[in-house]
Write a protein that holds these residues in place. Sequence first.
Motif, short mmCIF file in Angstrom:
data_model
loop_
_atom_site.label_atom_id
_atom_site.label_comp_id
_atom_site.label_asym_id
_atom_site.label_seq_id
_atom_site.Cartn_x
_atom_site.Cartn_y
_atom_site.Cartn_z
N ARG A 51 5.52 7.91 7.56
CA ARG A 51 4.59 6.87 7.14
C ARG A 51 3.41 7.46 6.38
N ARG A 52 2.97 8.62 6.81
CA ARG A 52 1.88 9.28 6.08
C ARG A 52 2.36 9.71 4.70
N TYR A 53 3.59 10.27 4.60
CA TYR A 53 4.13 10.65 3.30
C TYR A 53 4.23 9.43 2.38
N TRP A 54 4.64 8.32 2.97
CA TRP A 54 4.77 7.08 2.20
C TRP A 54 3.41 6.66 1.63
N MET A 55 2.38 6.67 2.47
CA MET A 55 1.07 6.27 2.00
C MET A 55 0.49 7.27 1.00
N LEU A 56 0.87 8.53 1.14
CA LEU A 56 0.42 9.53 0.18
C LEU A 56 1.04 9.26 -1.19
N GLN A 57 2.31 8.84 -1.19
CA GLN A 57 2.96 8.46 -2.44
C GLN A 57 2.35 7.20 -3.02
N ALA A 58 1.92 6.28 -2.13
CA ALA A 58 1.33 5.02 -2.60
C ALA A 58 0.03 5.25 -3.36
N THR A 59 -0.68 6.32 -3.02
CA THR A 59 -1.94 6.59 -3.72
C THR A 59 -1.73 6.98 -5.18
N SER A 60 -0.52 7.42 -5.51
CA SER A 60 -0.23 7.82 -6.89
C SER A 60 0.60 6.78 -7.62
N ARG A 61 0.83 5.61 -7.00
CA ARG A 61 1.63 4.55 -7.62
C ARG A 61 0.74 3.42 -8.07
N ASP A 62 1.09 2.83 -9.19
CA ASP A 62 0.38 1.64 -9.65
C ASP A 62 1.30 0.88 -10.62
N PRO A 63 1.63 -0.37 -10.34
CA PRO A 63 1.17 -1.18 -9.20
C PRO A 63 1.89 -0.81 -7.91
N ARG A 64 1.39 -1.33 -6.80
CA ARG A 64 1.93 -0.99 -5.48
C ARG A 64 2.70 -2.17 -4.89
N VAL A 65 3.45 -2.84 -5.73
CA VAL A 65 4.22 -4.01 -5.29
C VAL A 65 5.29 -3.58 -4.28
N LEU A 66 5.95 -2.46 -4.56
CA LEU A 66 6.99 -1.98 -3.67
C LEU A 66 6.44 -1.72 -2.27
N ASP A 67 5.27 -1.12 -2.17
CA ASP A 67 4.67 -0.82 -0.87
C ASP A 67 4.32 -2.10 -0.12
N GLY A 68 3.85 -3.11 -0.84
CA GLY A 68 3.57 -4.39 -0.19
C GLY A 68 4.82 -5.05 0.35
N ILE A 69 5.92 -4.93 -0.40
CA ILE A 69 7.19 -5.51 0.07
C ILE A 69 7.66 -4.79 1.32
N ILE A 70 7.48 -3.47 1.38
CA ILE A 70 7.90 -2.71 2.55
C ILE A 70 7.10 -3.13 3.78
N VAL A 71 5.79 -3.28 3.63
CA VAL A 71 4.95 -3.71 4.76
C VAL A 71 5.36 -5.10 5.23
N GLN A 72 5.63 -5.99 4.30
CA GLN A 72 6.07 -7.33 4.66
C GLN A 72 7.40 -7.30 5.39
N SER A 73 8.31 -6.42 4.94
CA SER A 73 9.60 -6.29 5.61
C SER A 73 9.45 -5.74 7.02
N LEU A 74 8.55 -4.78 7.20
CA LEU A 74 8.33 -4.21 8.52
C LEU A 74 7.73 -5.23 9.48
N SER A 75 6.86 -6.09 8.98
CA SER A 75 6.23 -7.08 9.85
C SER A 75 7.17 -8.22 10.22
N SER A 76 8.30 -8.34 9.55
CA SER A 76 9.24 -9.41 9.87
C SER A 76 9.90 -9.20 11.23
N SER A 77 10.08 -7.95 11.64
CA SER A 77 10.71 -7.68 12.94
C SER A 77 9.85 -8.17 14.11
N PRO A 78 8.57 -7.77 14.21
CA PRO A 78 7.76 -8.32 15.30
C PRO A 78 7.59 -9.83 15.21
N SER A 79 7.60 -10.38 13.99
CA SER A 79 7.50 -11.83 13.84
C SER A 79 8.71 -12.53 14.44
#
Length: 235
Positions: A51-79
């Motif tokens: 997760r830290r590696y992922w966020m480190l990659q996110a700091t060098s990405r623009d736009p960060r649409v892919l990262d937002g989709i991943i977070v939304q996908s992760l939150s679907s399980s607890p939902s």
Amino acid sequence: MMAGMQTLALLPWPDLLAMAWFLAAWVGYAWYSRRASVHGATLLATTNRYRRYWMLQATSRDPRVLDGIIVQSLSSSPSFFASATIIIIGGLLALLGTTDKAAEFVREIPFATRTSMLVFELKMLVLIGIFVYAFFRFTWSIRQYTFGALLLGSLPAPEEFAAGKFDRERFANRAGTLVGMAAETFNDGVRAYYFAFAAIAWFFSPLALAVGAALVVAVLYGREFHSQVLHVLRD
């Protein structure tokens, strides 16, 4: 409070011992797993590094649409689990209103221990309490993923990181830790589901509860400390 103490006093000593063992197994394993995560020995601690590696990659990405989709996908399980838990709690509350029929059904099982109606209702309340706890953990996990998405959306542009205006490592560590906390909270809810299966065994006998709790701890330990997924992630 007094009524609860009187109900516990009516429990036979095998049931008291089994319930004490059940609680000790759950709390003890949760404490052991959380402490082992600090040293990176668990599946959760290993995935937190990714997760830290992922966020480190996110700091060098623009736009960060892919990262937002991943977070939304992760939150679907607890939902999903939170919604399912509400249905389970509703079913158990409805069953609590017909405990006489449910107790009669359990008594017809050949190897089930016969108990009084008061003890049977206590077992139902314990099971409901487990799922209520799971519901709170799942909903808190959803909130934490929301905070993670907020933090991800607030990341500065890659050019600002490259120019030294912001600390890339600090942002990555903070975002990765927050998403890891959401995953840990979700893991607490799933663990409650596992122990709920052990609590169901209590309707049959105190020995079944004790054995079920031990089996759940063994399964959880194997998956968090010695699973093939853990070996793959470490290699």
